[in-house]
Each structure stands twice: as C-alpha cells, then as structure tokens.
Design a protein around this motif. Structure first.
Motif, PDB file in Angstrom:
ATOM      1  N   LYS A   1     -16.560-123.571 -14.424  1.00 33.61           N
ATOM      2  CA  LYS A   1     -16.346-123.167 -15.685  1.00 33.61           C
ATOM      3  C   LYS A   1     -17.700-122.439 -16.296  1.00 33.61           C
TER       4      LYS A   1
ATOM      5  N   ASN B   1     -10.685-118.230 -12.279  1.00 33.87           N
ATOM      6  CA  ASN B   1     -12.121-118.260 -12.851  1.00 33.87           C
ATOM      7  C   ASN B   1     -11.972-117.495 -14.196  1.00 33.87           C
ATOM      8  N   LYS B   2     -12.504-118.085 -15.326  1.00 32.63           N
ATOM      9  CA  LYS B   2     -12.536-117.514 -16.605  1.00 32.63           C
ATOM     10  C   LYS B   2     -14.145-117.033 -17.067  1.00 32.63           C
ATOM     11  N   SER B   3     -14.758-117.788 -16.280  1.00 30.19           N
ATOM     12  CA  SER B   3     -16.163-117.361 -16.852  1.00 30.19           C
ATOM     13  C   SER B   3     -17.089-116.543 -15.955  1.00 30.19           C
TER      14      SER B   3
ATOM     15  N   SER C   1      -7.839-109.696 -14.163  1.00 26.47           N
ATOM     16  CA  SER C   1      -8.986-110.262 -14.725  1.00 26.47           C
ATOM     17  C   SER C   1      -9.310-109.569 -16.291  1.00 26.47           C
ATOM     18  N   ASP C   2      -9.434-110.646 -17.194  1.00 27.47           N
ATOM     19  CA  ASP C   2      -9.880-110.289 -18.559  1.00 27.47           C
ATOM     20  C   ASP C   2     -11.754-110.436 -18.565  1.00 27.47           C
ATOM     21  N   ASN C   3     -12.184-111.138 -17.540  1.00 23.90           N
ATOM     22  CA  ASN C   3     -13.529-111.524 -17.597  1.00 23.90           C
ATOM     23  C   ASN C   3     -14.369-110.655 -16.590  1.00 23.90           C
TER      24      ASN C   3
END
Length: 167
Positions: free
Chosen positions: A72, A99-101, A127-129
């Motif tokens: 994370k 994975n969001k980080s 993906s937003d990140n």
C-alpha cells in the motif's frame, strides 16, 4: 542464487524507517526477487524501489508483481533490465489494477512484446494512479505502440516513454 539478496530482503522486513532502496546491478536473481516480494507484502514504509539489472526473470518478477497487489506504500518501482516477458507483464498489469499507490513504473530493457504492450494499454485505461511509465528498449512493434497511444488519450498518464529520443 543470491544469499545477499535474501538477507537484504529479510533485513528490510524488520526496518520501519527506510523509504528508498536502490539495489540495482546486484544480481539478486529470482531467489532474491521472491524474498523481496515476500517483504514487500508486509512493508509499510518503502516508497521507492530500484531493482534494475538484477537477473530477476519471470519467476522472481511474478512474485514481485503479486506483492504489488498487497503493498500500500510503494509509489515507484524500477524493474528494468531483468528479462521480463509478455506473460509476466500481464501479471504486472493485473497487480496494477489492484494497487492504488504505485504511480511510476519502469519496465525498460526487458523482453516485452506487443501482447505485453497491449495489456499495459488496458491497465492505463483502468488506473487512476499510474502516471509515469517507461518501456524503452523492449520488443514492442508499431502495432503495440498504436494500442498504447490510443490508451494514452483516455488515461491519466502524464508521461509514457517507449523509445529513446532521437537526436
């Protein structure tokens, strides 16, 4: 086989202050990659990991990509120059959707072809990140690059590099 890579991963497991780790060009191999992956599943401080040119092939890289599903905190991973192919890239793409980080991925100088390029194009759309990707010196043809270019129109990526600059 890298005993040093395994020992380094074990030490990282107990470290709760290290945020950046550069172990480029140390030959940790698949065994070291697997040990590092196990550590990344639990580590909550590391934000930048550089593992370029370490003879991490698909087995170790698959373990690392699976760890990315659970980590994370990691924001940058450099796994360039490690012999990763399309199959492993597809596993990486699957991990990136969870994975969001992670915002920067360097997978340059591997063996990624059109199939891996197209899978990454799909990941960019979801993906937003993920904002920075480098894929310089892989085996992606114009067909794969076209799929990537089309995904960039609708993704949040700020930079995406597939070829060295021509000067």
């Amino acid at each position: 086989v890298s005993e040093g890579g395994v020992a380094l991963a074990e030490a990282l497991r107990f470290n709760n202050t290290l945020t950046h780790m550069n172990i480029n060009c140390n030959g940790i191999g698949d065994e070291g990659g697997r040990a590092l992956a196990e550590t990344l599943r639990k580590n909550s401080t590391l934000t930048h990991l550089f593992t370029a040119n370490n003879m991490i092939y698909n087995e170790g890289a698959r373990a690392l990509t699976e760890a990315l599903r659970h980590n994370k905190t990691l924001q940058l991973i450099d796994i360039s120059g490690n012999g990763i192919d399309d199959e492993c890239t597809e596993a990486l793409v699957e991990a990136l959707t969870h994975n969001k980080s992670l915002s920067l991925v360097n997978i340059s100088n591997n063996r990624i072809g059109d199939r891996g390029g197209k899978a990454l194009a799909e990941a960019l759309l979801k993906s937003d990140n993920l904002t920075h990707v480098s894929m310089v010196n892989n085996r992606i043809s114009d067909e794969g690059e076209k799929a990537l270019a089309q995904s960039l129109v609708h993704s949040k990526a700020k930079s995406f590099i597939t070829r060295e600059s021509q000067r």
